[in-house]
Enzyme design. Structure first.
Site, PDB file in Angstrom:
ATOM      1  N   TYR A  59       0.865  -1.186   0.000  1.00  0.00           N
ATOM      2  CA  TYR A  59       0.000   0.000   0.000  1.00  0.00           C
ATOM      3  C   TYR A  59       0.894   1.226   0.000  1.00  0.00           C
ATOM      4  CZ  TYR A  59      -4.832   1.583   0.640  1.00  0.00           C
ATOM      5  OH  TYR A  59      -6.104   2.081   0.443  1.00  0.00           O
ATOM      6  N   GLU A  61      -0.142   4.987  -0.688  1.00  0.00           N
ATOM      7  CA  GLU A  61      -0.813   6.254  -0.977  1.00  0.00           C
ATOM      8  C   GLU A  61       0.194   7.394  -0.907  1.00  0.00           C
ATOM      9  OE1 GLU A  61      -5.461   5.942   0.322  1.00  0.00           O
ATOM     10  OE2 GLU A  61      -4.014   6.501   1.848  1.00  0.00           O
ATOM     11  N   ASP A 205      -5.366  13.595 -25.839  1.00  0.00           N
ATOM     12  CA  ASP A 205      -5.681  12.238 -25.403  1.00  0.00           C
ATOM     13  C   ASP A 205      -4.980  11.301 -26.386  1.00  0.00           C
ATOM     14  OD1 ASP A 205      -6.660   9.819 -24.616  1.00  0.00           O
ATOM     15  OD2 ASP A 205      -8.749  10.458 -24.474  1.00  0.00           O
ATOM     16  N   THR A 231      -2.620   5.836 -22.315  1.00  0.00           N
ATOM     17  CA  THR A 231      -2.601   4.516 -21.703  1.00  0.00           C
ATOM     18  C   THR A 231      -1.196   3.937 -21.855  1.00  0.00           C
ATOM     19  OG1 THR A 231      -3.350   3.535 -23.790  1.00  0.00           O
ATOM     20  CG2 THR A 231      -5.031   4.015 -22.122  1.00  0.00           C
ATOM     21  N   LYS A 234      -1.891  -0.918 -25.287  1.00  0.00           N
ATOM     22  CA  LYS A 234      -1.968  -0.666 -26.730  1.00  0.00           C
ATOM     23  C   LYS A 234      -0.572  -0.803 -27.353  1.00  0.00           C
ATOM     24  CE  LYS A 234      -6.109   2.236 -26.372  1.00  0.00           C
ATOM     25  NZ  LYS A 234      -6.210   2.465 -24.914  1.00  0.00           N
ATOM     26  N   ARG A 240      -1.913  -2.754 -18.438  1.00  0.00           N
ATOM     27  CA  ARG A 240      -3.096  -1.926 -18.563  1.00  0.00           C
ATOM     28  C   ARG A 240      -3.055  -0.838 -17.485  1.00  0.00           C
ATOM     29  NH1 ARG A 240      -6.251  -3.702 -22.254  1.00  0.00           N
ATOM     30  NH2 ARG A 240      -7.889  -2.237 -21.671  1.00  0.00           N
TER      31      ARG A 240
END
Length: 412
Positions: A59, A61, A205, A231, A234, A240
């Site tokens: 974890y 954060e 984008d 992303t 692709k 991903r």
């Protein structure tokens, strides 16, 4: 007990054979059918290893050096490596690699630059705009006032004069350039000029072309856009996920928009996998790959056009081909179903007139497998035959099996 390695796939087979069977079945599906989805690719074994690593347990954060949890010394290093590699790869002042997806990257960009009710100019959904470009079913369409621009119905190309006229009329706070089905390079300099005239932010984008940018096979939006969202799968061939690139002046706003405004803990195993992918994309081999992706797409587009499909814009500059099967007596959805039964996996997309659905194909995955121009020409022949109804789907399915057998995505 001393642990010196991560658990292997054998553990899943023993502990949960039901899920193991699903995973093995999916590998078989990917290996024996043609993956022509423009949004998909095969990651490297190294990327998969990072995704299945013990970093999935951590974890974290916050950001390196400023976490809300202890024990982050090593994951801090991993994230810094990912950030540094992304900055170097794309020539950006700042990179945020925590976004869980391309959509969450766009959400963070909007959160950093806009307020609810602001006007945004973006490619309309009927012409290939993404859900985050104003769909009423998406946060973007609910929170902001989107004005859609289109493409020329005959050429399929963006009409920059029309975009400029809309920008002057609506004075948007931001202009978004990007599409899920535009097969040509975008003119980022022209969009920058229009944004400056309107006093608007420019958001690129670049989810689809960013891998080609990394390989030097497509223009880089970073010098022109205020923020670039993308992303990491692709063509880029990573896990991903998403990322955001921007100048130093917006770095703090972008980081705060990702965490804590739109996301919680970072997925450190995914960030490590992104670092691996960025490192792979910086190699000469990846540059060769990216150019082959484009060469393959052009051969595929030419083959489809020769077979009677109406290829959008007459061809492609990218990994993506958009085509209308109507001249062969069918529509996009029916053609997609026929092709799926024949072992050819692809998508539907909007066509330039904004009213019909066509086929969207991509060459990233098959190029990763090692296929080249000869295979693309044969794939086009098979596809046309299936769409025409001139070739038996079961027979084509067997030929697809034989073809893919020579190009395994993960050779033993």
């Amino acid at each position: 007990m001393t642990v010196t390695h991560a658990p292997s796939a054998d553990v899943l087979r023993r502990q949960d054979p039901e899920l193991a069977e699903i995973l093995l079945g999916e590998l078989a599906r990917q290996s024996t059918t043609l993956q022509l989805n423009a949004a998909e690719n095969f990651t490297s074994p190294a990327v998969l290893a990072a995704l299945g690593s013990p970093l999935a347990n951590k974890y974290a954060e916050g950001y390196p050096g400023a976490r809300h949890h202890g024990g982050c010394e090593l994951v801090d290093v991993a994230e810094r490596v990912a950030v540094d590699r992304a900055r170097a790869l794309f020539g950006a002042d700042h990179a945020n690699v925590q976004s869980h997806s391309g959509s969450s990257a766009v959400l963070a960009a909007y959160a950093a630059l806009l307020r609810p009710g602001d006007t945004v100019l973006a490619l309309g959904l009927p012409y290939g705009g993404h859900l985050t470009h104003g769909s009423p079913a998406n946060f973007s369409g609910r929170w902001f006032d989107f004005v859609g621009y289109g493409v020329d119905a005959e050429s399929g190309l963006v009409d920059h004069d029309r975009v400029r006229a809309l920008a002057r009329a609506h004075r948007p706070k931001a202009i978004v350039c990007g599409s899920i089905s535009y097969p040509r390079h975008l003119d980022y300099a022209a969009f920058r000029e229009i944004a400056d005239e309107a006093g608007a932010y420019l958001i690129a984008d670049a989810a689809h072309p960013i891998g080609l940018v990394a390989g030097g096979a497509a223009p880089n939006p970073v010098p022109y856009a205020d923020v670039v969202c993308a992303t990491t799968h692709k063509v880029l061939r990573g896990p991903r996920g998403g990322m955001i690139l921007c100048g130093a002046e917006l770095a703090g706003r972008i980081d705060r928009a990702v965490f804590p405004f739109t996301q919680g803990g970072a997925q450190m195993h995914t960030i490590a996998a992104k670092a691996v992918a960025f490192g792979e994309a910086a190699t000469p081999a990846f540059s060769t790959y990216a150019r082959q992706v484009v060469a393959n797409a052009r051969v595929l587009a030419a083959g489809l056009a020769a077979g009677g499909l109406a290829v959008t814009t007459g061809g492609t500059d990218t990994h993506l081909v958009s085509a209308d099967p109507a001249p062969l007596g069918t529509d996009g959805r029916e053609a997609r179903g026929r092709l799926a039964a024949a072992g050819m996996v692809l998508d539907c997309c909007a066509l330039p007139d904004g009213t019909a659905r066509g086929l969207r194909l991509g060459t990233a995955a098959v190029t990763t497998q090692g296929m080249r121009e000869e295979e693309m020409a044969r794939i086009a022949e098979l596809l046309v035959g299936v769409v025409r109804g001139a070739q038996d789907g079961a027979g084509v399915r067997e030929e697809v099996r034989e073809l893919t057998a020579g190009f395994p995505p993960y050779p033993a």
